[in-house]
Design a protein around this motif. Structure first.
Motif, PDB file in Angstrom:
ATOM      1  N   ALA A  39       0.744  -1.210   0.086  1.00  0.00           N
ATOM      2  CA  ALA A  39       0.080   0.072   0.127  1.00  0.00           C
ATOM      3  C   ALA A  39       0.916   1.248  -0.066  1.00  0.00           C
ATOM      4  N   ALA A  40       2.105   1.145   0.597  1.00  0.00           N
ATOM      5  CA  ALA A  40       2.898   2.463   0.680  1.00  0.00           C
ATOM      6  C   ALA A  40       3.571   2.775  -0.722  1.00  0.00           C
ATOM      7  N   MET A  41       3.562   1.511  -1.422  1.00  0.00           N
ATOM      8  CA  MET A  41       4.142   1.536  -2.887  1.00  0.00           C
ATOM      9  C   MET A  41       2.852   1.930  -3.659  1.00  0.00           C
ATOM     10  N   GLY A  42       2.040   1.985  -3.403  1.00  0.00           N
ATOM     11  CA  GLY A  42       0.689   2.459  -4.270  1.00  0.00           C
ATOM     12  C   GLY A  42       0.461   1.043  -5.151  1.00  0.00           C
ATOM     13  N   LYS A  43       0.646  -0.177  -4.665  1.00  0.00           N
ATOM     14  CA  LYS A  43       0.478  -1.334  -5.410  1.00  0.00           C
ATOM     15  C   LYS A  43      -0.192  -2.354  -4.744  1.00  0.00           C
ATOM     16  N   GLN A  44      -0.735  -3.489  -5.192  1.00  0.00           N
ATOM     17  CA  GLN A  44      -1.270  -4.515  -4.832  1.00  0.00           C
ATOM     18  C   GLN A  44      -0.228  -5.419  -4.086  1.00  0.00           C
ATOM     19  N   LYS A  45      -0.704  -6.183  -3.168  1.00  0.00           N
ATOM     20  CA  LYS A  45       0.150  -7.179  -2.104  1.00  0.00           C
ATOM     21  C   LYS A  45       0.843  -8.090  -3.271  1.00  0.00           C
ATOM     22  N   SER A  46       0.631  -8.179  -4.214  1.00  0.00           N
ATOM     23  CA  SER A  46       1.438  -9.189  -5.000  1.00  0.00           C
ATOM     24  C   SER A  46       2.907  -8.545  -5.508  1.00  0.00           C
ATOM     25  N   ALA A  47       2.721  -7.383  -5.487  1.00  0.00           N
ATOM     26  CA  ALA A  47       4.030  -6.507  -5.982  1.00  0.00           C
ATOM     27  C   ALA A  47       4.964  -6.597  -4.978  1.00  0.00           C
TER      28      ALA A  47
END
Length: 214
Positions: A39-47
């Motif tokens: 979330a801190a990356m602005g991505k889905q968990k899969s990232a």
């Protein structure tokens, strides 16, 4: 094409470390999750997949390893600009504080190292340690007569580090508004005066003129 894939993988790995540092710094190790890092990356968990890091522990190890390299670079820079002794000691500490104020990586590493025993993290031994670096400069000052003979380098080092960490944590944890640098300088002047250092304030002022915090 393989080179580009490796480059992309390295960039993603670094992005995970950067995001994880921000999370560890605020949440601590146990409350940080793969989901919160993503979330801190602005991505889905899969990232933040296991193909990048096999566990949250591996991410924490990577965060600490990177910050230890940055600390070593700070030490090298300060050693090149100062003479051994108390001025070098306080330039080192002030630059480390400024680094932690500017970079989540440093704040995260401090928190992870403090939490390590409680949460069961084991970090590899580092060639650099703050206690050894501080004690070396304190001992140099004792040998030069700046600190009166008979003083314990180990005891003074413990007081300096423990008290300094407490002052920094007041700001770091948002416990109250604080001018950390001013408070640290006052604290160090008091500790040096108690140890018998003549004109301790001048030592602190000289260090302040050489540090990045000036």
């Amino acid at each position: 094409m393989p080179h580009r894939r490796e480059e992309q993988k390295a960039m993603t790995r670094q992005a995970i470390i950067t995001a994880a540092a921000a999370e560890f710094a605020v949440r601590g190790f146990e409350a940080t999750t793969y989901s919160s890092i993503a979330a801190a990356m602005g991505k889905q968990k899969s990232a933040v997949g296991y193909h990048h890091f096999a566990s949250k522990e591996e991410i924490a190890l990577a965060v600490v390893a990177e910050q230890r390299q940055r600390w070593s670079a700070i030490v090298e820079r300060v050693e090149a600009a100062t003479e051994p002794g108390l001025v070098r000691l306080f330039v080192l500490l002030l630059d480390a504080v400024e680094d932690a104020r500017e970079h989540a990586l440093a704040r995260a590493t401090v928190r992870l190292l403090v939490e390590a025993r409680t949460v069961g993290l084991v970090f590899p031994r580092s060639p650099f340690g703050w206690r050894a670096a501080v004690q070396q400069q304190v001992q140099t000052a004792i040998d030069a007569g700046v600190i009166p003979a008979g003083a314990s380098a180990e005891a003074l080092t413990a007081r300096l580090l423990n008290a300094s960490f407490g002052v920094f944590e007041v700001e770091n944890r948002g416990l109250q508004p604080a001018d950390t640098v001013a408070n640290l300088r006052a604290l160090w002047a008091d500790l040096l005066s108690a140890a018998g250092v003549a004109d301790a304030g001048s030592v602190i002022a000289e260090a302040g003129g050489l540090t990045r915090t000036r």
